[in-house]
Write an enzyme that holds these catalytic residues in place. Structure first.
Site, PDB file in Angstrom:
ATOM      1  N   SER A 192       5.951 -14.394   2.783  1.00 42.28           N
ATOM      2  CA  SER A 192       5.965 -13.548   3.975  1.00 42.28           C
ATOM      3  C   SER A 192       6.938 -14.120   5.010  1.00 42.28           C
ATOM      4  O   SER A 192       8.130 -14.278   4.714  1.00 42.28           O
ATOM      5  CB  SER A 192       4.542 -13.400   4.523  1.00 42.28           C
ATOM      6  OG  SER A 192       4.453 -12.324   5.429  1.00 42.28           O
ATOM      7  N   GLU A 305       2.605  -4.179  -1.428  1.00 40.88           N
ATOM      8  CA  GLU A 305       2.521  -5.072  -0.275  1.00 40.88           C
ATOM      9  C   GLU A 305       1.777  -4.454   0.904  1.00 40.88           C
ATOM     10  O   GLU A 305       0.882  -5.056   1.494  1.00 40.88           O
ATOM     11  CB  GLU A 305       3.933  -5.466   0.194  1.00 40.88           C
ATOM     12  CG  GLU A 305       4.768  -6.205  -0.829  1.00 40.88           C
ATOM     13  CD  GLU A 305       4.574  -7.696  -0.790  1.00 40.88           C
ATOM     14  OE1 GLU A 305       3.681  -8.175  -0.059  1.00 40.88           O
ATOM     15  OE2 GLU A 305       5.307  -8.404  -1.512  1.00 40.88           O
ATOM     16  N   HIS A 400      -0.145  -7.529  -0.369  1.00 46.38           N
ATOM     17  CA  HIS A 400       0.413  -8.696   0.314  1.00 46.38           C
ATOM     18  C   HIS A 400      -0.610  -9.835   0.291  1.00 46.38           C
ATOM     19  O   HIS A 400      -1.812  -9.615   0.440  1.00 46.38           O
ATOM     20  CB  HIS A 400       0.732  -8.307   1.759  1.00 46.38           C
ATOM     21  CG  HIS A 400       1.622  -9.269   2.484  1.00 46.38           C
ATOM     22  ND1 HIS A 400       2.902  -9.537   2.088  1.00 46.38           N
ATOM     23  CD2 HIS A 400       1.415 -10.021   3.599  1.00 46.38           C
ATOM     24  CE1 HIS A 400       3.460 -10.404   2.925  1.00 46.38           C
ATOM     25  NE2 HIS A 400       2.558 -10.726   3.842  1.00 46.38           N
TER      26      HIS A 400
END
Length: 484
Positions: A192, A305, A400
């Site tokens: 990330s 995600e 995610h």
């Protein structure tokens, strides 16, 4: 059992940790890699830590960087929070002279949250399984790590989070031999915002690592100078900074909470910025127009995600008009929003899933693909992947953060992300084996050689695909701001 490592700053005593690792590893917690960034050092680049006499116990995680987290949660996790946060943690199979490959991991959290002592990032299993040294670290976050105010704080005050990370990497290069690591075989990995940081470090020519892994990075989030200046103007106009004197941490966090972080398109007011010092151009521009450090890169995203972020929204929000408006906001005036929605609806049964898939591609998949495509085009080794292993929580898909449990082998830390059964553990081992091959200097699968090139699909069926989702990714070509 304990072990002592002798660094340039003094001796450190680590402790054995066998929990879930298949055997002992030695962990050194809370190791200072820089002096406390407090007082006159608050807005300054990191400085070397002071040395110490005797043997220093490294059995407690260091304080995490200031961020919005309740005292109750801190206490529950046995953590403290302080500006004096520039520490790292090391997991090693043994303190010896074996010179193992090293993996340094930069945590995510939107550059406002997170820390290297999170249970998901416990390096015990990965270090033992791969016979490697694993390092995690804390660095300055939010306003304290990213405020762009050179006129107020002077040269060297910008991109402090990146400067912290760069300083930590130098520390690892210099000192990791004392922990059984090989200073000439360092892989930096990040997830990330950690992956965004790696892209920015590469764009700035950082040569303190030998290989890089970018997981789920929203690489378009690096900010222009103008955007960073606008955020700084808002921050500096708050009472925390206008009443005179230096604000305390709580005042800074309060000012930080007042900044609109946006939702769709995703905004990144506390991500790295083009400061003309650490980085002079956007990573996507640098990758396209000049050489990055010529190192191998492994990079990719999860298939779904954005679903974990959309899960906070009620179902009735996802009307046809809402999804159309989202497509227009993301794709811009040069694309037919109706056609974009129709393309995504063809692959996704619900409006919610189609809306999430658009943001996944805009924010994560397409910029990652563009970054590594340019790097591969200059003759560098690139290995691209898409993680398709779904969360057991209905509706999240391969969301995610799900990659973290699999890469570190800590599927029991947050079972909702990847599951915690035999199949999840087998998937984790399959992912770990490929990451470890890369960390050791091997090629984990077929190289990615440009648009439509080989992409490793990691899921219940693991295979190489070509031409994977090229039509969808083409929508976002050239969509990101031209920061030249």
């Amino acid at each position: 059992m304990t072990a002592v490592a002798h660094t340039s700053y003094g001796a450190l005593r680590g402790e054995a940790n066998s929990a879930g690792a298949g055997g002992d590893v030695v962990v050194f917690r809370g190791v200072p890699y820089a002096a406390a960034p407090t007082g006159e050092r608050r807005w300054r680049p990191p400085q070397p830590p002071p040395g110490w006499a005797g043997v220093r116990a490294a059995d407690t995680f260091g304080a995490i960087a200031p961020q919005d987290i309740s005292t109750e949660r801190l206490t529950k996790r046995g953590l403290t929070m302080s500006e004096d946060c520039l520490t790292l943690n090391i997991w090693t199979p043994a303190v010896d002279d074996q010179r193992r490959p090293v993996l340094v991991f930069l945590h995510g959290g939107g550059q406002t949250q997170g820390h290297g002592s999170a249970p998901l990032l416990d390096g015990s299993r990965l270090a033992r399984r791969g016979d490697i040294v694993v390092v995690t670290l804390n660095f300055r976050l939010g306003v304290l790590g990213t405020l762009y105010a050179p006129d107020r704080h002077g040269a060297g005050s910008t991109n402090l989070a990146l400067r912290d990370q760069r300083h930590a990497l130098q520390w690892v290069r210099d000192e990791i031999g004392a922990f059984g690591g090989d200073s000439a075989a360092i892989t930096v990995a990040g997830q990330s915002s950690g992956a965004v940081a790696i892209a920015a470090l590469l764009a700035g020519g950082c040569d303190l690592f030998d290989r890089a892994i970018l997981q789920s990075g929203g690489l378009e989030r690096v900010r222009s100078t103008a955007a960073a200046s606008a955020v700084a103007e808002q921050i500096l106009s708050t009472g925390a900074f206008t009443r005179g004197g230096e604000p305390d941490v709580e005042q800074i966090l309060a000012a930080q909470r007042g900044i609109d972080t946006g939702f769709v398109p995703p905004q990144g007011p506390f991500h790295p910025c083009i400061d003309g010092d650490v980085i002079d151009a956007h990573p996507l521009v640098v990758a396209r127009t000049r050489d990055l450090p010529a190192i191998p890169i492994l990079a990719g995203t999860t298939r779904d995600e954005w679903r974990i972020f959309d899960s906070a929204l009620d179902e009735d929000i996802f009307t046809e008009q809402y999804v159309l408006d989202r497509a227009q906001a993301l794709a811009g005036p040069d694309h037919d929003a109706d056609a974009v929605v129709a393309m995504y609806r063809a692959d996704h049964p619900t409006m919610r899933e189609a809306a999430g898939a658009m943001v996944t591609d805009y924010h994560f998949t397409a910029p990652t693909e563009q970054f590594v495509r340019a790097h591969a085009g200059r003759g560098n080794a690139v290995f691209r992947y898409e993680l398709q292993w779904p969360s057991p929580r209905a509706g999240l898909g391969a969301c995610h953060d799900s990659c973290l449990a699999l890469v570190f082998g800590n599927v029991d830390a947050v079972p909702a992300l990847a599951g915690n059964d035999g199949a999840a553990r087998q998937m984790s081992e399959a992912v770990q084996d490929r990451w470890l091959e890369f960390v050791r200097g091997a090629e984990p699968w077929q190289r990615y050689d440009g648009a439509g090139g080989a992409t490793m699909l990691l899921g219940s069926e693991t295979a190489i695909a070509r031409g994977h989702r090229t039509e969808q990714l083409a929508v976002w070509e050239g969509r990101y701001p031209a920061y030249e």
